[in-house]
Structures are given as structure tokens and as C-alpha cells.
Design an enzyme around this catalytic site. Structure first.
Site, short mmCIF file in Angstrom:
data_model
loop_
_atom_site.label_atom_id
_atom_site.label_comp_id
_atom_site.label_asym_id
_atom_site.label_seq_id
_atom_site.Cartn_x
_atom_site.Cartn_y
_atom_site.Cartn_z
N ARG A 1 7.52 -0.43 11.39
CA ARG A 1 6.08 -0.33 11.66
C ARG A 1 5.55 -1.72 12.02
O ARG A 1 4.72 -1.87 12.92
CB ARG A 1 5.33 0.20 10.42
CG ARG A 1 5.64 1.64 10.06
CD ARG A 1 5.14 2.62 11.10
NE ARG A 1 3.71 2.49 11.35
CZ ARG A 1 2.74 3.06 10.62
NH1 ARG A 1 3.06 3.85 9.61
NH2 ARG A 1 1.47 2.89 10.94
N HIS B 1 -0.25 10.74 14.91
CA HIS B 1 0.09 9.49 14.22
C HIS B 1 1.01 8.68 15.16
O HIS B 1 2.20 8.51 14.88
CB HIS B 1 0.77 9.80 12.89
CG HIS B 1 0.87 8.62 11.97
ND1 HIS B 1 0.28 7.39 12.23
CD2 HIS B 1 1.49 8.48 10.76
CE1 HIS B 1 0.54 6.57 11.23
NE2 HIS B 1 1.28 7.20 10.33
N CYS C 1 8.23 9.59 7.62
CA CYS C 1 7.26 8.49 7.78
C CYS C 1 6.89 7.85 6.45
O CYS C 1 6.40 6.73 6.43
CB CYS C 1 6.02 9.00 8.50
SG CYS C 1 5.12 10.30 7.62
N ARG D 1 -8.11 4.70 10.95
CA ARG D 1 -7.44 5.86 10.33
C ARG D 1 -8.54 6.80 9.86
O ARG D 1 -9.32 6.45 8.97
CB ARG D 1 -6.56 5.42 9.16
CG ARG D 1 -6.05 6.60 8.33
CD ARG D 1 -4.98 6.24 7.35
NE ARG D 1 -3.69 6.08 8.01
CZ ARG D 1 -2.51 6.08 7.40
NH1 ARG D 1 -2.45 6.24 6.08
NH2 ARG D 1 -1.39 5.92 8.07
N ASP E 1 8.17 15.66 6.95
CA ASP E 1 6.98 14.99 6.41
C ASP E 1 6.50 15.83 5.24
O ASP E 1 6.98 16.96 5.02
CB ASP E 1 5.91 14.92 7.54
CG ASP E 1 4.69 14.08 7.16
OD1 ASP E 1 4.74 13.37 6.14
OD2 ASP E 1 3.69 14.15 7.90
N GLN F 1 3.36 5.60 14.11
CA GLN F 1 4.60 5.93 13.39
C GLN F 1 5.72 6.26 14.37
O GLN F 1 6.88 5.93 14.14
CB GLN F 1 4.36 7.11 12.45
CG GLN F 1 5.57 7.48 11.62
CD GLN F 1 5.94 6.41 10.60
OE1 GLN F 1 5.06 5.93 9.87
NE2 GLN F 1 7.19 6.02 10.55
N1 NVA Z 1 1.12 13.89 7.53
C1 NVA Z 1 0.85 12.81 6.62
C2 NVA Z 1 1.33 11.51 7.17
C3 NVA Z 1 1.14 10.34 6.25
C4 NVA Z 1 1.58 9.04 6.85
C5 NVA Z 1 -0.64 12.76 6.34
O1 NVA Z 1 -1.44 12.93 7.26
O2 NVA Z 1 -1.01 12.56 5.17
N1 CP Z 2 3.69 6.28 7.25
C1 CP Z 2 2.45 5.84 7.02
O1 CP Z 2 1.56 5.86 7.90
O2 CP Z 2 2.26 5.33 5.77
P1 CP Z 2 0.90 4.92 5.11
O3 CP Z 2 0.10 6.17 4.89
O4 CP Z 2 1.29 4.24 3.83
O5 CP Z 2 0.16 3.98 6.03
#
Ligand code: NVA
Ligand code: CP
Length: 299
Positions: A285, A129, A257, A102, A217, A132
Site C-alpha cells: 500500500r 477500493h 486486503c 474514505r 474479504d 488496495q
Molecule cells: N470491504 C471492507 C474493506 C476494508 C478495507 C470494508 O469496506 O470494510
Molecule cells: N485494507 C485497508 O484499506 O485497510 P484499512 O481499513 O486499515 O485502511
């Protein structure tokens, strides 16, 4: 032989993605703790950003499949002190069976994949992502059947999740209506890659019309916290509320998500209401990633 990676939904064929979703549904409904296809296998998980769902689901998936997962943060590894990504990828992949990453920049995952001899999984970047989307597609298939030919409305930021929804529209063959504020549109080249599937709207109510699924989101993603105030102004007409849900089909589902901000991108009555499936979506997930890990890592 080059390993398979999962950096975006386009790394798997349409047939592979569909098979993976069906496998995830099967694994969910036929739990078997004696089935340990990844016994002795190790997944390295590198997190440059916070996570609840991604970390827990991958760690639990590896444990339930008889393997284990290593949580690594740049703070605790030489990555944080500037060791080249290429060296890090070679070293880590010489010892583990898969790498989940990540990161901020999408280029980081493509570089790691280039030098890794083990499969690399994108656990979220600034552009995509995809994990997800596996869970979201599984949830839709379970509750409503095939998503091909259906209409999905994305309301909100043209961010990493939105980009992965565009990839999903191509791969799973649904229509995607996107309503984003004008300065927060998805990247034009990603939209163009799915031009026959995607339509852009200025008005969330028009985007939501007759939709089978409404998705949103956060307004400010991880790393954009300092833009929160500015974004609250830009996004104020892009909340998924009762009016947006009423514009969609009467049996439309709502997904997010998570984590969510009630009263910002989604009204509490929607996310906590009967059309919301955010908790099955979050649970999926685990099941979807078990299917993914089995696909990529099982000998
Ligand atoms: N768009 C959000 C998704 C979190 C799972 C982010 O990147 O923070
Ligand atoms: N939806 C998602 O990826 O959640 P986290 O940021 O908690 O991993």
C-alpha cells in the site's frame, strides 16, 4: 486545467496503471530518502470510517516524499455539522495539493472531485477500493510477473473490493471468477461492464479451479456490523479454506486486503500459510500509493 483524480481504476489508462505498478516496484526496491518530489506539498485525508493501512501508508508516503498529511475526521470539521460537500471541496482544495477521502457513499467522492481543484483519491467507498488494487496488482507482478491472461478467483461478498477487482480485470486483462452468496452478488452494471472478463459461480470450488490468485474479504464490511449474524449464515460455505486453495493452481497466491477474521472468510491455516502474501500486500500500500501520489501531485 482540471486535475486528474483516482476514484476508480478506470480513471487511469491501462498504460498508466502498468507504469504506475512498475514505478511502485522501483520505489520499493530503490529506497532513496533524498528523493523528495512532494517537498512542501500537503495531502488532506478525510476519514469517515476507520483505517489502519490506508491512513498510515498515505501519511508515511507523504512524509517520505518530503510533504505532509492532515488527518481530518467529519467529527472535527464542519463537514460533520452539515457544511455542503461542494463548499468543503472548494475550500480544502484551495489550500492543499491533494485530497484523500474514505467515505460511505461513493457519490461523496465524485462530488468532492467535481468541486476540487486538487487531485482527489478514493481511499474506500461503499462501491470501490482502488488503492488496495494497486497494492494487490503490485504484489502479483512482483511475485508472479504479468497478471494479463491469468485467472483470479474472488470468493465472498460482492462488495467494494470485489467491484475494484472487476475494474482490475478490465484494466489488467485477467479472468475473474466470482463466487458470492446469491443475495450478496456484485452490482450487475459493474459486472456487465466487464462481461468478457468476469464469470459468476455459485460454488467457490468451481470458481477457484486452476486460479493463479485467490482473494477474499470480510463478510461484513464497515457499516454492516449489525448484519454480522445474518451474514455468517449466508456466507458459511464461502470460506477460503484448504479445499478452496487445493482447487486452485499449486502455486496460487492468497490475498486479503485486511483486516481479516480468521475462521470466518478465511481459515487460519490459509492466511497464515505459505501461499498467503497478505503482509507484502499490506506493505505495498505504501509503495503503490507513493507512485500514485507522485503521478497525481508531483509538479
Ligand atoms: N470491504 C471492507 C474493506 C476494508 C478495507 C470494508 O469496506 O470494510
Ligand atoms: N485494507 C485497508 O484499506 O485497510 P484499512 O481499513 O486499515 O485502511
Amino acid at each position: 486545467m482540471q486535475p486528474r483524480h483516482f476514484l476508480t481504476l478506470l480513471d487511469l489508462s491501462r498504460d498508466e496503471l502498468r507504469a504506475l505498478i512498475q514505478r511502485a516496484i522501483h520505489l520499493k526496491h530503490h529506497p532513496d530518502r533524498d528523493y523528495q518530489p512532494l517537498k512542501g506539498k500537503v495531502l488532506a485525508m478525510i476519514f469517515e470510517k476507520s483505517s489502519t493501512r490506508t491512513r498510515i501508508s498515505f501519511e508515511v508516503a507523504m512524509a517520505q516524499f518530503g510533504g505532509s498529511a492532515l488527518f481530518l475526521s467529519p467529527r472535527d470539521t464542519q463537514l460533520g455539522r452539515g457544511e455542503p460537500l461542494s463548499d468543503t471541496a472548494r475550500v480544502i482544495s484551495s489550500m492543499v495539493d491533494g485530497i484523500m477521502l474514505r467515505t460511505n457513499s461513493h457519490e461523496t467522492v465524485t462530488t468532492v472531485a467535481e468541486y476540487s481543484r486538487a487531485p482527489v483519491i478514493n481511499g474506500l467507498t461503499d462501491l470501490h477500493h482502488p488503492c488496495q488494487l494497486l497494492a494487490d496488482m503490485q504484489t502479483f507482478f512482483e511475485l508472479r510477473g504479468d497478471i494479463a491472461g491469468k485467472t483470479v478467483a474472488w470468493i465472498g461478498d460482492g462488495n467494494n473490493m470485489c467491484h475494484s477487482y472487476i475494474d482490475a480485470a478490465r484494466q489488467f486483462d485477467f479472468k475473474l471468477n466470482i463466487a458470492s452468496p446469491k443475495d450478496y452478488q456484485p452490482l450487475p452494471d459493474i459486472v456487465a461492464s466487464a462481461a468478457d472478463r468476469v464469470a459468476l459461480y455459485a460454488d467457490p470450488l468451481l470458481a477457484a479451479r486452476d486460479a493463479d490468485l485467490i482473494v477474499t474479504d470480510v463478510w461484513a464490511s464497515m457499516g454492516q456490523e449489525e448484519e454480522q449474524a445474518k451474514r455468517e449464515i449466508a456466507f458459511k460455505d464461502f470460506q477460503v479454506n484448504r479445499a478452496v486453495m487445493d482447487a486452485a493452481k499449486s502455486d496460487a497466491l492468497f490475498m486479503h486486503c485486511l483486516p481479516a477474521h480468521r475462521g470466518e472468510e478465511v481459515a487460519a491455516e490459509v492466511i497464515d500459510g505459505p501461499q498467503s502474501v497478505v503482509f507484502p500486500e499490506a506493505e505495498n500500500r505504501l509503495h503503490a500509493q507513493k507512485a500514485l501520489l507522485e503521478f497525481l501531485i508531483k509538479p
